[in-house]
Design an enzyme around this catalytic site. Sequence first.
Site, PDB file in Angstrom:
ATOM      1  N   LYS A 160       0.563  -1.028   0.057  1.00  0.00           N
ATOM      2  CA  LYS A 160      -0.332   0.403   0.084  1.00  0.00           C
ATOM      3  C   LYS A 160       0.919   1.253   0.132  1.00  0.00           C
ATOM      4  O   LYS A 160       0.676   2.257  -0.789  1.00  0.00           O
ATOM      5  CB  LYS A 160      -0.648   0.268   1.461  1.00  0.00           C
ATOM      6  CG  LYS A 160      -0.946   1.128   1.267  1.00  0.00           C
ATOM      7  CD  LYS A 160      -2.925   2.070   0.419  1.00  0.00           C
ATOM      8  CE  LYS A 160      -2.878   2.924   0.777  1.00  0.00           C
ATOM      9  NZ  LYS A 160      -4.081   3.462  -0.048  1.00  0.00           N
ATOM     10  N   CYS A 172      -3.250  11.720   1.634  1.00  0.00           N
ATOM     11  CA  CYS A 172      -2.383   9.287   1.268  1.00  0.00           C
ATOM     12  C   CYS A 172      -1.357   9.427   0.249  1.00  0.00           C
ATOM     13  O   CYS A 172      -0.320   9.770   1.390  1.00  0.00           O
ATOM     14  CB  CYS A 172      -3.433   8.974   0.329  1.00  0.00           C
ATOM     15  SG  CYS A 172      -4.960   8.484   1.121  1.00  0.00           S
TER      16      CYS A 172
HETATM   17  N1  SAJ Z   1      -1.697  15.311  -8.623  1.00  0.00           N
HETATM   18  C1  SAJ Z   1      -0.611  15.542  -9.178  1.00  0.00           C
HETATM   19  N2  SAJ Z   1      -0.547  15.170 -10.471  1.00  0.00           N
HETATM   20  C2  SAJ Z   1      -0.644  14.328 -10.965  1.00  0.00           C
HETATM   21  C3  SAJ Z   1      -1.553  12.715 -10.643  1.00  0.00           C
HETATM   22  C4  SAJ Z   1      -1.673  14.017  -8.945  1.00  0.00           C
HETATM   23  O1  SAJ Z   1      -0.058  17.099  -8.898  1.00  0.00           O
HETATM   24  O2  SAJ Z   1      -0.727  13.931 -12.408  1.00  0.00           O
HETATM   25  C5  SAJ Z   1      -2.053  15.053  -6.706  1.00  0.00           C
HETATM   26  C6  SAJ Z   1      -3.598  15.352  -7.394  1.00  0.00           C
HETATM   27  O3  SAJ Z   1      -3.859  16.789  -7.740  1.00  0.00           O
HETATM   28  C7  SAJ Z   1      -3.338  15.716  -5.600  1.00  0.00           C
HETATM   29  C8  SAJ Z   1      -2.696  14.735  -5.320  1.00  0.00           C
HETATM   30  O4  SAJ Z   1      -1.796  14.855  -6.721  1.00  0.00           O
HETATM   31  O5  SAJ Z   1      -3.108  17.158  -5.375  1.00  0.00           O
HETATM   32  C9  SAJ Z   1      -3.013  12.920  -5.095  1.00  0.00           C
HETATM   33  O6  SAJ Z   1      -4.539  12.715  -6.011  1.00  0.00           O
HETATM   34  P1  SAJ Z   1      -3.936  11.646  -6.795  1.00  0.00           P
HETATM   35  O7  SAJ Z   1      -5.858  11.602  -7.564  1.00  0.00           O
HETATM   36  O8  SAJ Z   1      -3.076  10.956  -7.392  1.00  0.00           O
HETATM   37  O9  SAJ Z   1      -4.637  10.119  -5.098  1.00  0.00           O
HETATM   38  P2  SAJ Z   1      -5.713  10.462  -3.780  1.00  0.00           P
HETATM   39  O10 SAJ Z   1      -4.362  10.919  -3.052  1.00  0.00           O
HETATM   40  O11 SAJ Z   1      -6.810  10.852  -4.251  1.00  0.00           O
HETATM   41  O12 SAJ Z   1      -5.964   8.577  -3.638  1.00  0.00           O
HETATM   42  C10 SAJ Z   1      -4.278   7.787  -4.233  1.00  0.00           C
HETATM   43  C11 SAJ Z   1      -4.743   6.668  -5.378  1.00  0.00           C
HETATM   44  N3  SAJ Z   1      -2.860   6.358  -5.099  1.00  0.00           N
HETATM   45  C12 SAJ Z   1      -3.061   5.340  -6.516  1.00  0.00           C
HETATM   46  O13 SAJ Z   1      -3.447   6.116  -7.350  1.00  0.00           O
HETATM   47  C13 SAJ Z   1      -1.262   5.322  -6.007  1.00  0.00           C
HETATM   48  C14 SAJ Z   1      -5.487   5.561  -4.476  1.00  0.00           C
HETATM   49  O14 SAJ Z   1      -5.849   4.896  -5.580  1.00  0.00           O
HETATM   50  C15 SAJ Z   1      -4.912   5.135  -2.734  1.00  0.00           C
HETATM   51  O15 SAJ Z   1      -6.942   4.891  -2.545  1.00  0.00           O
HETATM   52  C16 SAJ Z   1      -5.296   6.259  -1.972  1.00  0.00           C
HETATM   53  O16 SAJ Z   1      -4.184   7.397  -2.823  1.00  0.00           O
HETATM   54  C17 SAJ Z   1      -5.200   6.321  -0.773  1.00  0.00           C
HETATM   55  O17 SAJ Z   1      -6.006   5.861  -0.175  1.00  0.00           O
HETATM   56  O18 SAJ Z   1      -4.325   5.335  -0.062  1.00  0.00           O
END
Ligand code: SAJ
Length: 421
Positions: A219, A273
Amino acid sequence: MPGGSIERMNFETVSVVGLGYIGLPTAAILATHGLQVIGYDVNASVVDTINRGKIHIVEPELDAVVSGVVSAGRLRATHTPERADAYIIAVPTPFRDEHVPDISYVEQAAQAIAPLLEKNALVILESTSPVGTTQQLCKWLAEARPELRFPHQAEDADVHVVYCPERVLPGHVLHELVYNDRIIGGMTPKCSEMAVTLYTRFLRGQCLVTDPRTAEMAKLTENAFRDVNIAFANELSFICDQLDINVWELIELSNRHPRVKILQPGPGVGGHCIAVDPWFIVHSAPKQSQMIRLAREINDRKPHHVVCRVKERARRFSQPVIACLGLSYKPDIDDLRESPAVEIVELLSGERIGSIVVVEPHVHELPARLRDLPDLEMADLHTALERADIVVLLVNHRQFKNVDRRLLMEKVVIDTRGLWR
Ligand code: SAJ
């Protein structure tokens, strides 16, 4: 599946401990699949809201599912823990100062359920946790119930304990809960078998069985992987600002290579996360986690970089109006936790460059962190754009995508998400 025959446990009741972003949807899904679910939460208003068939979080379609299972009598929330065949712990695991993991809510959950445990009970930890937490959970339970055997003490334990991380994406939770593969880290093969039996009540993805330490690390690894990849994109944005290259075009072009898939730069990484979990790895193995730590630092630096860019561009104004579009940590949700947009607005306010107008279509009032700051108010999109000298796009909400471009003319525009390029 390792181990012998699968004992088909007939789970009838499940207690979900912690009714937040993971616990509530999990409770609702279990309830729609024939289980009697008791949701336990320490927050009285959360319990009352759910018992009225309402929800306290924003997650598409969850309101209808919760309303349905509550009115059918399949889901009930309570302030006091109650006996069940299986217990699913979905409580927060934040970090303290110096990025030290705080698993005290897991300990509190263990204390809450320990007196209720009976022979053959199943305890599942879903909270994102540092490696070793599931073993620690067994020890807490065993201390509270010395007359029962736990799986760190004996293979043929009375109570079965499993680590099974949640991996669902906020905004897609109900779909991903059912269709994602599930990692099952049982303390013993029997523990895993029981968890597989429970999850296959609703799961369409596969159950992948391993041990708890590997499951805990898996995880953390998934979120650290994403963090490192976003840090690469954010580092590119620093380099491109220096070299006067459009980073969005650069990434689009590079991603046309068949084996290159660069993520998107942004104002920083938020949420509860990805901005948190990699530190659990760094804390467990500090010397070995150099790239993971650096990625965290690069992503944490991004909000400061955005503020510096606003300051530079604001020099030609005296007391400009700065419109900050978006506060949530990612698009189309109301979740402000660890949001870089909130941090940027707070930092900008501290710079006293001018007055700030915040637009956030998903929340009705400013969060506590911003509420009492001077020269800062909320407004609707149109009003904010009309008044602004500088427009800082912080979140790529759907509402901002098709903004009337005439309202942006003759203004300084800083688009941290590449939405309007
Ligand atoms: N972000 C960027 N650039 C990108 C992608 C995301 O700057 O290309 C930023 C987003 O704007 C945000 C942050 O990253 O601020 C996180 O967003 P996210 O959509 O990547 O992820 P979370 O935090 O909403 O959810 C993540 C997910 N993990 C993965 O994709 C590996 C989800 O599957 C997990 O279950 C969740 O964390 C968790 O609960 O741990």
